[in-house]
Design an enzyme around this catalytic site. Structure first.
Site, PDB file in Angstrom:
ATOM      1  N   CYS A  88       2.672  22.469   3.260  1.00 46.71           N
ATOM      2  CA  CYS A  88       2.642  21.013   3.242  1.00 46.71           C
ATOM      3  C   CYS A  88       3.688  20.461   2.277  1.00 46.71           C
ATOM      4  CB  CYS A  88       1.249  20.502   2.853  1.00 46.71           C
ATOM      5  SG  CYS A  88       0.707  21.034   1.206  1.00 46.71           S
ATOM      6  N   CYS A 130       1.460   4.625   3.404  1.00 45.22           N
ATOM      7  CA  CYS A 130       2.522   4.853   4.382  1.00 45.22           C
ATOM      8  C   CYS A 130       3.873   4.510   3.757  1.00 45.22           C
ATOM      9  CB  CYS A 130       2.318   4.003   5.631  1.00 45.22           C
ATOM     10  SG  CYS A 130       0.860   4.452   6.609  1.00 45.22           S
ATOM     11  N   CYS A 160      -7.163   0.444   8.030  1.00 48.35           N
ATOM     12  CA  CYS A 160      -6.015   1.337   7.889  1.00 48.35           C
ATOM     13  C   CYS A 160      -5.417   1.630   9.258  1.00 48.35           C
ATOM     14  CB  CYS A 160      -6.445   2.639   7.214  1.00 48.35           C
ATOM     15  SG  CYS A 160      -5.117   3.847   7.051  1.00 48.35           S
ATOM     16  N   GLU A 163       4.389  18.921   7.662  1.00 45.20           N
ATOM     17  CA  GLU A 163       3.955  20.316   7.597  1.00 45.20           C
ATOM     18  C   GLU A 163       5.090  21.152   8.177  1.00 45.20           C
ATOM     19  OE1 GLU A 163       0.209  22.269   6.353  1.00 45.20           O
ATOM     20  OE2 GLU A 163       0.812  20.162   6.421  1.00 45.20           O
ATOM     21  N   CYS A 177       0.853  -1.192   0.000  1.00 40.23           N
ATOM     22  CA  CYS A 177       0.000   0.000   0.000  1.00 40.23           C
ATOM     23  C   CYS A 177       0.889   1.243   0.000  1.00 40.23           C
ATOM     24  CB  CYS A 177      -0.908  -0.010   1.225  1.00 40.23           C
ATOM     25  SG  CYS A 177      -1.897   1.495   1.416  1.00 40.23           S
ATOM     26  N   TYR A 202      -4.302  32.932   2.486  1.00 41.34           N
ATOM     27  CA  TYR A 202      -4.959  31.696   2.010  1.00 41.34           C
ATOM     28  C   TYR A 202      -5.786  31.182   3.185  1.00 41.34           C
ATOM     29  CZ  TYR A 202      -1.288  31.907  -1.589  1.00 41.34           C
ATOM     30  OH  TYR A 202      -0.440  32.312  -2.603  1.00 41.34           O
ATOM     31  N   ASP A 255      -0.635  30.118   3.977  1.00 41.24           N
ATOM     32  CA  ASP A 255      -0.847  28.663   4.023  1.00 41.24           C
ATOM     33  C   ASP A 255      -1.350  28.220   2.645  1.00 41.24           C
ATOM     34  OD1 ASP A 255      -1.132  26.038   4.752  1.00 41.24           O
ATOM     35  OD2 ASP A 255      -2.916  26.333   5.994  1.00 41.24           O
TER      36      ASP A 255
END
Length: 416
Positions: free
Chosen positions: A351, A72, A152, A386, A69, A255, A324
């Site tokens: 981000c 992660c 998950c 972040e 997957c 933003y 942001d």
């Protein structure tokens, strides 16, 4: 994760020191056996074949789907190693993309909730075949194929409980549509599961709410709202604290989204001005201001550059700006107007440290200094981070762009 290698058979001619091989599932310092499967202009991609010498930070992944997957990337690393590597990543990006050296990056801030923290997931499924939906989950690592994900590890327990029932509902609906032979064929779809104060919702149009730092925020379930309720309050508190400064009267949130930072910081300013390109987000921000009885925040819909047309009555010297932006970072036209407006401080939340570093270079070249760099581990077990950079005008620090701040070298930091 990049791994330097002394040679790359069949690849472009590069010096051994500059060549990089991208290998997933590796921890810095390990000796491995790999297989290169693709060469690019200045790096290669490879599969991990075998770990010859393991790092002491290597741990057993919690999820049995780890490695297949793509959700992660870091479950094979201890949390301490993950956060150290993320801090190092910010340092490297600032140096390579932003040409910023001599800057200290603080340790990544996180909490003990490193599993079961994610309050929103969006699993996918392809269109039914023969009335059956096989995989409901996320993209396979390095592929466009789907991996079936019945549970998950980083989603909240409540979301996982709802996921089991939702998967069955989707499959039953697909079988019923096949039997009915309706002319409208079912298609692939992206599902939504979001845990809020109202419980786990699956309708993206539903109105939901969350509480952050004593304020209540309402928004539609499908819109953007940070999905780590444990780390988010710490990041908001940090941004609010860094936005405050003596003799600063105004806040510009370029933003602003649904007003998270603007409303949270409003108590420290005479007036706050927020702009967001989404009219729905602005309606949410205005409603959240009313909901929390905050009267000094003014919101408008438009591009980030539009905000300067409405604040001609205030001085940049009296103003702090919070940025942001989306992953692509700030538009150069906006940054040019921002530097012309000349706010006393800029608190930049991102981000994507790479686009943030690019924008940092722009600001540093135009007379701003970096006061502090603070990563936040909002996404444990993944490569995402972040990052917050605080900028101040160079004349306010008495230092040149990119120079070492007075607090550099204190414990708990990493520097180039």
């Amino acid at each position: 994760m990049p791994l330097p290698t002394p040679s790359t058979p069949g690849g472009p001619r590069e010096s051994p020191e500059s060549w990089v091989v991208m290998v997933p599932g590796v921890i810095p310092g390990e000796r491995i056996r790999l297989r290169i499967y693709r060469n690019h202009k200045n790096y290669s991609e490879a599969d991990l074949m075998h770990v010859l010498e393991s790092s002491s930070e290597r741990v057993e992944p919690v999820c049995p789907l780890f490695g297949r997957c793509g959700g992660c990337q870091y479950q094979h690393m201890s949390v301490a190693a993950q956060r150290a590597w993320k801090r190092e990543h910010v340092l490297q990006v600032l140096a390579r993309t932003g040409n910023v050296t001599g800057i200290t990056v603080q340790e990544a801030i996180g909490t003990e909730h490193t599993l079961g923290y994610r309050s929103k997931i969006t699993p996918h499924h392809e269109k039914p075949r023969g009335g059956e939906i096989r995989e409901i989950g996320f993209l396979k690592l390095g592929s466009r194929a789907l991996v079936d994900v019945p549970e998950c590890a980083i989603a909240t327990p409540a979301i996982n409980a709802r996921l089991r029932g939702l998967r069955e509902e989707v499959r039953v609906t697909a079988r019923a549509a096949a039997v009915a032979e309706t002319p409208r064929k079912p298609k692939g779809a992206t599902l939504l599961l979001r845990e809020t104060r109202e419980g786990v919702v699956t309708d993206p149009r539903a109105e939901v709410s969350d509480q952050v730092g004593g304020l209540l925020f309402k928004y539609t379930a499908g819109s953007f709202f940070q999905n780590n309720p444990y780390v988010l309050p710490h990041m908001v508190e940090y941004v609010v604290r860094k936005a405050g400064a003596p003799n600063v009267r105004y806040l510009v949130d370029a933003y602003c989204g649904g007003g998270l930072f603007c409303l949270s910081a409003s108590k420290n300013f005479e007036a706050c001005y927020g702009v967001e390109i989404s009219e729905l987000a602005i309606l949410s921000a205005q409603r959240n201001a009313e909901l929390n009885k905050i009267g000094n925040c003014h919101f408008q819909a438009g591009d980030a550059t539009d905000i300067f047309a409405g604040i001609g009555h205030i001085s940049g010297a009296d103003t702090v700006t919070i940025l942001d932006p989306p992953r692509k970072g700030c538009d150069e036209g906006f940054l040019t107007q921002l530097c012309r407006f000349r706010p006393a401080r800029i608190v930049y939340v991102s981000c994507d440290p790479a686009t943030q570093a690019r924008d940092a270079r722009f600001l540093l070249e135009r007379g701003y200094d970096i006061e502090e760099v603070q990563p936040f581990d909002l996404f444990p077990q993944t490569r995402h981070i972040e990052n917050v950079i605080v900028f101040v005008e160079a004349h306010r620090t008495g230092a040149g762009a990119g120079s070492m701040p007075s607090w550099a070298g204190e414990g708990g930091t990493a520097s180039l």
